[in-house]
Every structure is written in C-alpha cells, then in structure tokens.
Enzyme design. Structure first.
Site, PDB file in Angstrom:
ATOM      1  N   THR A 273      51.133  41.029  -1.999  1.00  0.00           N
ATOM      2  CA  THR A 273      50.509  42.318  -2.318  1.00  0.00           C
ATOM      3  C   THR A 273      49.409  42.184  -3.366  1.00  0.00           C
ATOM      4  O   THR A 273      48.431  42.934  -3.354  1.00  0.00           O
ATOM      5  CB  THR A 273      51.604  43.303  -2.804  1.00  0.00           C
ATOM      6  OG1 THR A 273      52.497  43.518  -1.721  1.00  0.00           O
ATOM      7  CG2 THR A 273      51.049  44.640  -3.236  1.00  0.00           C
TER       8      THR A 273
ATOM      9  N   SER B 160      54.628  37.164   1.687  1.00  0.00           N
ATOM     10  CA  SER B 160      55.664  36.181   1.349  1.00  0.00           C
ATOM     11  C   SER B 160      56.793  36.063   2.376  1.00  0.00           C
ATOM     12  O   SER B 160      57.444  35.027   2.429  1.00  0.00           O
ATOM     13  CB  SER B 160      56.176  36.397  -0.067  1.00  0.00           C
ATOM     14  OG  SER B 160      57.026  37.503  -0.141  1.00  0.00           O
TER      15      SER B 160
ATOM     16  N   THR C  94      55.984  39.270  -3.600  1.00  0.00           N
ATOM     17  CA  THR C  94      57.199  39.402  -4.408  1.00  0.00           C
ATOM     18  C   THR C  94      58.489  39.289  -3.588  1.00  0.00           C
ATOM     19  O   THR C  94      59.545  39.008  -4.145  1.00  0.00           O
ATOM     20  CB  THR C  94      57.208  40.743  -5.166  1.00  0.00           C
ATOM     21  OG1 THR C  94      57.155  41.806  -4.213  1.00  0.00           O
ATOM     22  CG2 THR C  94      56.045  40.843  -6.129  1.00  0.00           C
ATOM     23  N   ASP C  95      58.406  39.501  -2.256  1.00  0.00           N
ATOM     24  CA  ASP C  95      59.646  39.520  -1.461  1.00  0.00           C
ATOM     25  C   ASP C  95      60.417  38.202  -1.546  1.00  0.00           C
ATOM     26  O   ASP C  95      61.640  38.196  -1.618  1.00  0.00           O
ATOM     27  CB  ASP C  95      59.341  39.815   0.018  1.00  0.00           C
ATOM     28  CG  ASP C  95      58.864  41.246   0.250  1.00  0.00           C
ATOM     29  OD1 ASP C  95      58.926  42.064  -0.690  1.00  0.00           O
ATOM     30  OD2 ASP C  95      58.429  41.545   1.379  1.00  0.00           O
TER      31      ASP C  95
HETATM   32  N1  ASP Z   1      55.749  42.336   1.207  1.00  0.00           N
HETATM   33  C1  ASP Z   1      54.965  41.801   0.102  1.00  0.00           C
HETATM   34  C2  ASP Z   1      55.075  40.298   0.088  1.00  0.00           C
HETATM   35  O1  ASP Z   1      56.043  39.771  -0.419  1.00  0.00           O
HETATM   36  C3  ASP Z   1      55.451  42.368  -1.159  1.00  0.00           C
HETATM   37  C4  ASP Z   1      54.708  41.944  -2.399  1.00  0.00           C
HETATM   38  O2  ASP Z   1      53.918  41.025  -2.461  1.00  0.00           O
HETATM   39  O3  ASP Z   1      54.968  42.610  -3.400  1.00  0.00           O
HETATM   40  O4  ASP Z   1      54.200  39.656   0.552  1.00  0.00           O
END
Ligand code: ASP
Length: 320
Positions: free
Chosen positions: A12, A55, A86-87
C-alpha cells in the site's frame, strides 16, 4: 551523513487510491520516490525498486531473493530500509531475521493508507524507518519493524488490526523502542538472534489452526500433500481435541515434525495438561512446543530448519 539503502518491494505504501471508485492499486511511479529531496536531508539514500508486489504475492522464493540482495548490499551501507505490504510484512521480516547474519540495521516499514488517502501514513513511517536505520544504536538488533512511531522485533511483531494505523503490535513483550519527535529511543534489548543459511526453500511446511470439534482429516492430508513439517495453532497453552491425536502421532512416526504454537496471540505455549489431547501427553509423544512464536513465524522457522543442509535439533531450536 549515514548511508542508507531503501529497497522498495511494493504494498500500500507504493499504491494510490482512485478518487472516483475508491479502489487501491499499485502506481506505475512509486509515490514515495517523489519525496526523495526531503528524505535526503535525513541520510544519504540510495533507492532500489526491487519488486512492486502486493504483499499477498510474496512467496518463499521472493523472500529468498530479497534476503540474498540484502546480504550482498549490506557491507556498503550503514542501514537498510525495506518497504513492504503490511499483510505479510511480519513474515518477510522474520524470514530475513532467520536467514541473515548481519550487524547492519535492517528496518522494514509499510503503510496502512495509500499515498493519496487522507491521513496517509506512508511518508511518516518511511521517515521513522530512515531515522531508525541511520541510528548507530540500531546496529546488531536483527530485523526491526517500524510502524506508527514504534520499533518492534521481526520475531514477535504481528499485524493485529485490518485497517487501524496502530495495527503492528508485539503482544506479549511490547515494542523495543520508539521514535519521538526527532529521536530514536530504545528501552529493551534483543536477547536472542538465530541464523539459518538458506539457499533453497523447497521443503514445504503446513500450518493448521485447531478448533472445538476438529477432526483428523486435514492433519491426515499433510503427509500425502508432500509437506515435510506441520505447525499447529493449538488451543490455549497447546492442547488438541482427542480425535486428532492419532493423526499427529502418525506424522511424527513418519519423521514429519509437528510444532505446537497457540491460537491465542498472547502468551507462550507450555505442556501443562495431562488429559487425552492435553499438552503433557502431546509433548511426550514428540510434539515440539514453540514458546512465544505465532503460527506463521513458527512455520517459517521450521521451514528454515528443514531446508538448512546441516542437522539441527528442532526441539532445542524452538526452546526460548
Ligand atoms: N494488501 C496490502 C499489502 O499487503 C496491504 C498493505 O500494504 O498495507 O500489500
């Protein structure tokens, strides 16, 4: 000025929101790269866009590629910052922790809100991560995760909330430091570091979560599906429904290690209960109790152990 390598892998933090539909997707130009003049006041920064992956698209192979790249580059820098979705950030962070033996500060960060959303946290997380990576006190602490002005270890941090900016937490022990207005402050030491020199990641390890009324069917498929190890997120301190016990025993008899963690995200597993399916009996049967690790982290550690060429005593490796 400290030399910092910024490795972008996607997520993200590298995405933007379509103002009409609200859809969040990867941008062709990484939005954080447009702020380089601001970040260059903090450190002498070199930027590399290694991947641009959400991710959930990360695999053991992409993590190994990242680990090898960091290993090769680390001698040329004072610190390394890695941006990531973050995932699965906690998994890549722990994979790097397990597979790198470096003194260089390695700091991972990401964002919960994309670059053009109101209250976007990408730039402030990146600023904090650069401050941490350029602070000499961050050397020799293993892989760190910096989000929302807190510093966590890769080993114990976890994403606890789907959308909240304060999502990254270390449930049992708390963060090891924080970023105040302009300073990096540590208030806990890192006690233990581990290293598994990996060149391949082909031995698969499965992860199952226990639940009331669970039967033995999923556990029985582990062997036939070609998994070489199993991690179970057991009940409470590490107990299982009695009908699963024979299937677990069968895996251990076949030389497939079974590691127990807890489905509770706080606390550690221990062999306490002496009833059918209780921890005492499972441990006597050969189930390995991983103290303090989450299921996804224990899975990575067992995978690292099984793919390391030298013999490693798995029971000892998982003991705190
Ligand atoms: N779905 C996103 C990812 O992990 C979430 C993020 O980056 O916060 O790529």
């Amino acid at each position: 000025m400290q030399k910092v390598l910024l490795i972008n892998t996607g997520g993200t933090i590298a995405m933007s929101e379509d103002q009409t539909t609200g859809k969040v997707s990867p941008s062709s130009e990484n939005p954080i790269n447009t702020q380089s003049s601001f970040f260059n006041q903090l450190a002498d920064i070199t930027v590399v866009d290694l991947f641009n992956l959400p991710s959930p698209h990360m695999t053991m192979e992409t993590m190994l590629t990242l680990s090898k790249y960091v290993e090769e580059q680390a001698p040329h820098y004072d610190g390394i910052v890695i941006t990531h979705g973050t995932d699965t950030l906690e998994e890549t962070a722990y994979f790097l922790e397990l597979t790198l033996e470096l003194n260089t500060a390695i700091v991972m960060t990401g964002a919960m809100r994309s670059s053009n959303e109101i209250g976007s946290d990408g730039l402030s997380n990146l600023r904090s991560a650069i401050l941490v990576a350029s602070d000499p006190a961050s050397a020799d602490k293993g892989v760190l995760v910096v989000m929302n002005e807190e510093i966590h270890t890769a080993t114990y941090v976890t994403k606890t909330h789907t959308t909240n900016l304060a999502t990254f937490q270390t449930p049992t022990f708390g963060p090891i430091g924080l970023i105040s207005k302009n300073q990096v402050i540590y208030f806990q030491n890192v006690l233990r570091r581990e290293y598994y020199p990996l060149n391949i990641v082909h031995k698969k390890v499965g992860l199952l979560k226990a639940y009331a009324g669970m039967d033995d069917q999923l556990i029985r498929t582990i062997e036939t599906a070609g998994y070489k190890g199993l991690v179970i997120e057991g009940l409470g301190a590490g107990n299982m429904p009695p009908v699963t016990v024979e299937a677990i025993r069968h895996l251990i008899d076949k030389g497939i290690p079974v590691v127990m963690v807890s489905r509770s995200f706080n606390g550690i597993t221990e062999d306490v209960y002496d009833y059918a399916g209780g921890g005492k009996r499972l441990r006597q049967m050969g189930v390995i109790y991983a103290q303090g690790l989450s299921g996804v982290k224990a899975r990575l550690k067992l995978m690292a152990i099984l793919n390391t060429p030298e013999f490693i005593n798995i029971e000892q490796a998982f003991h705190l």
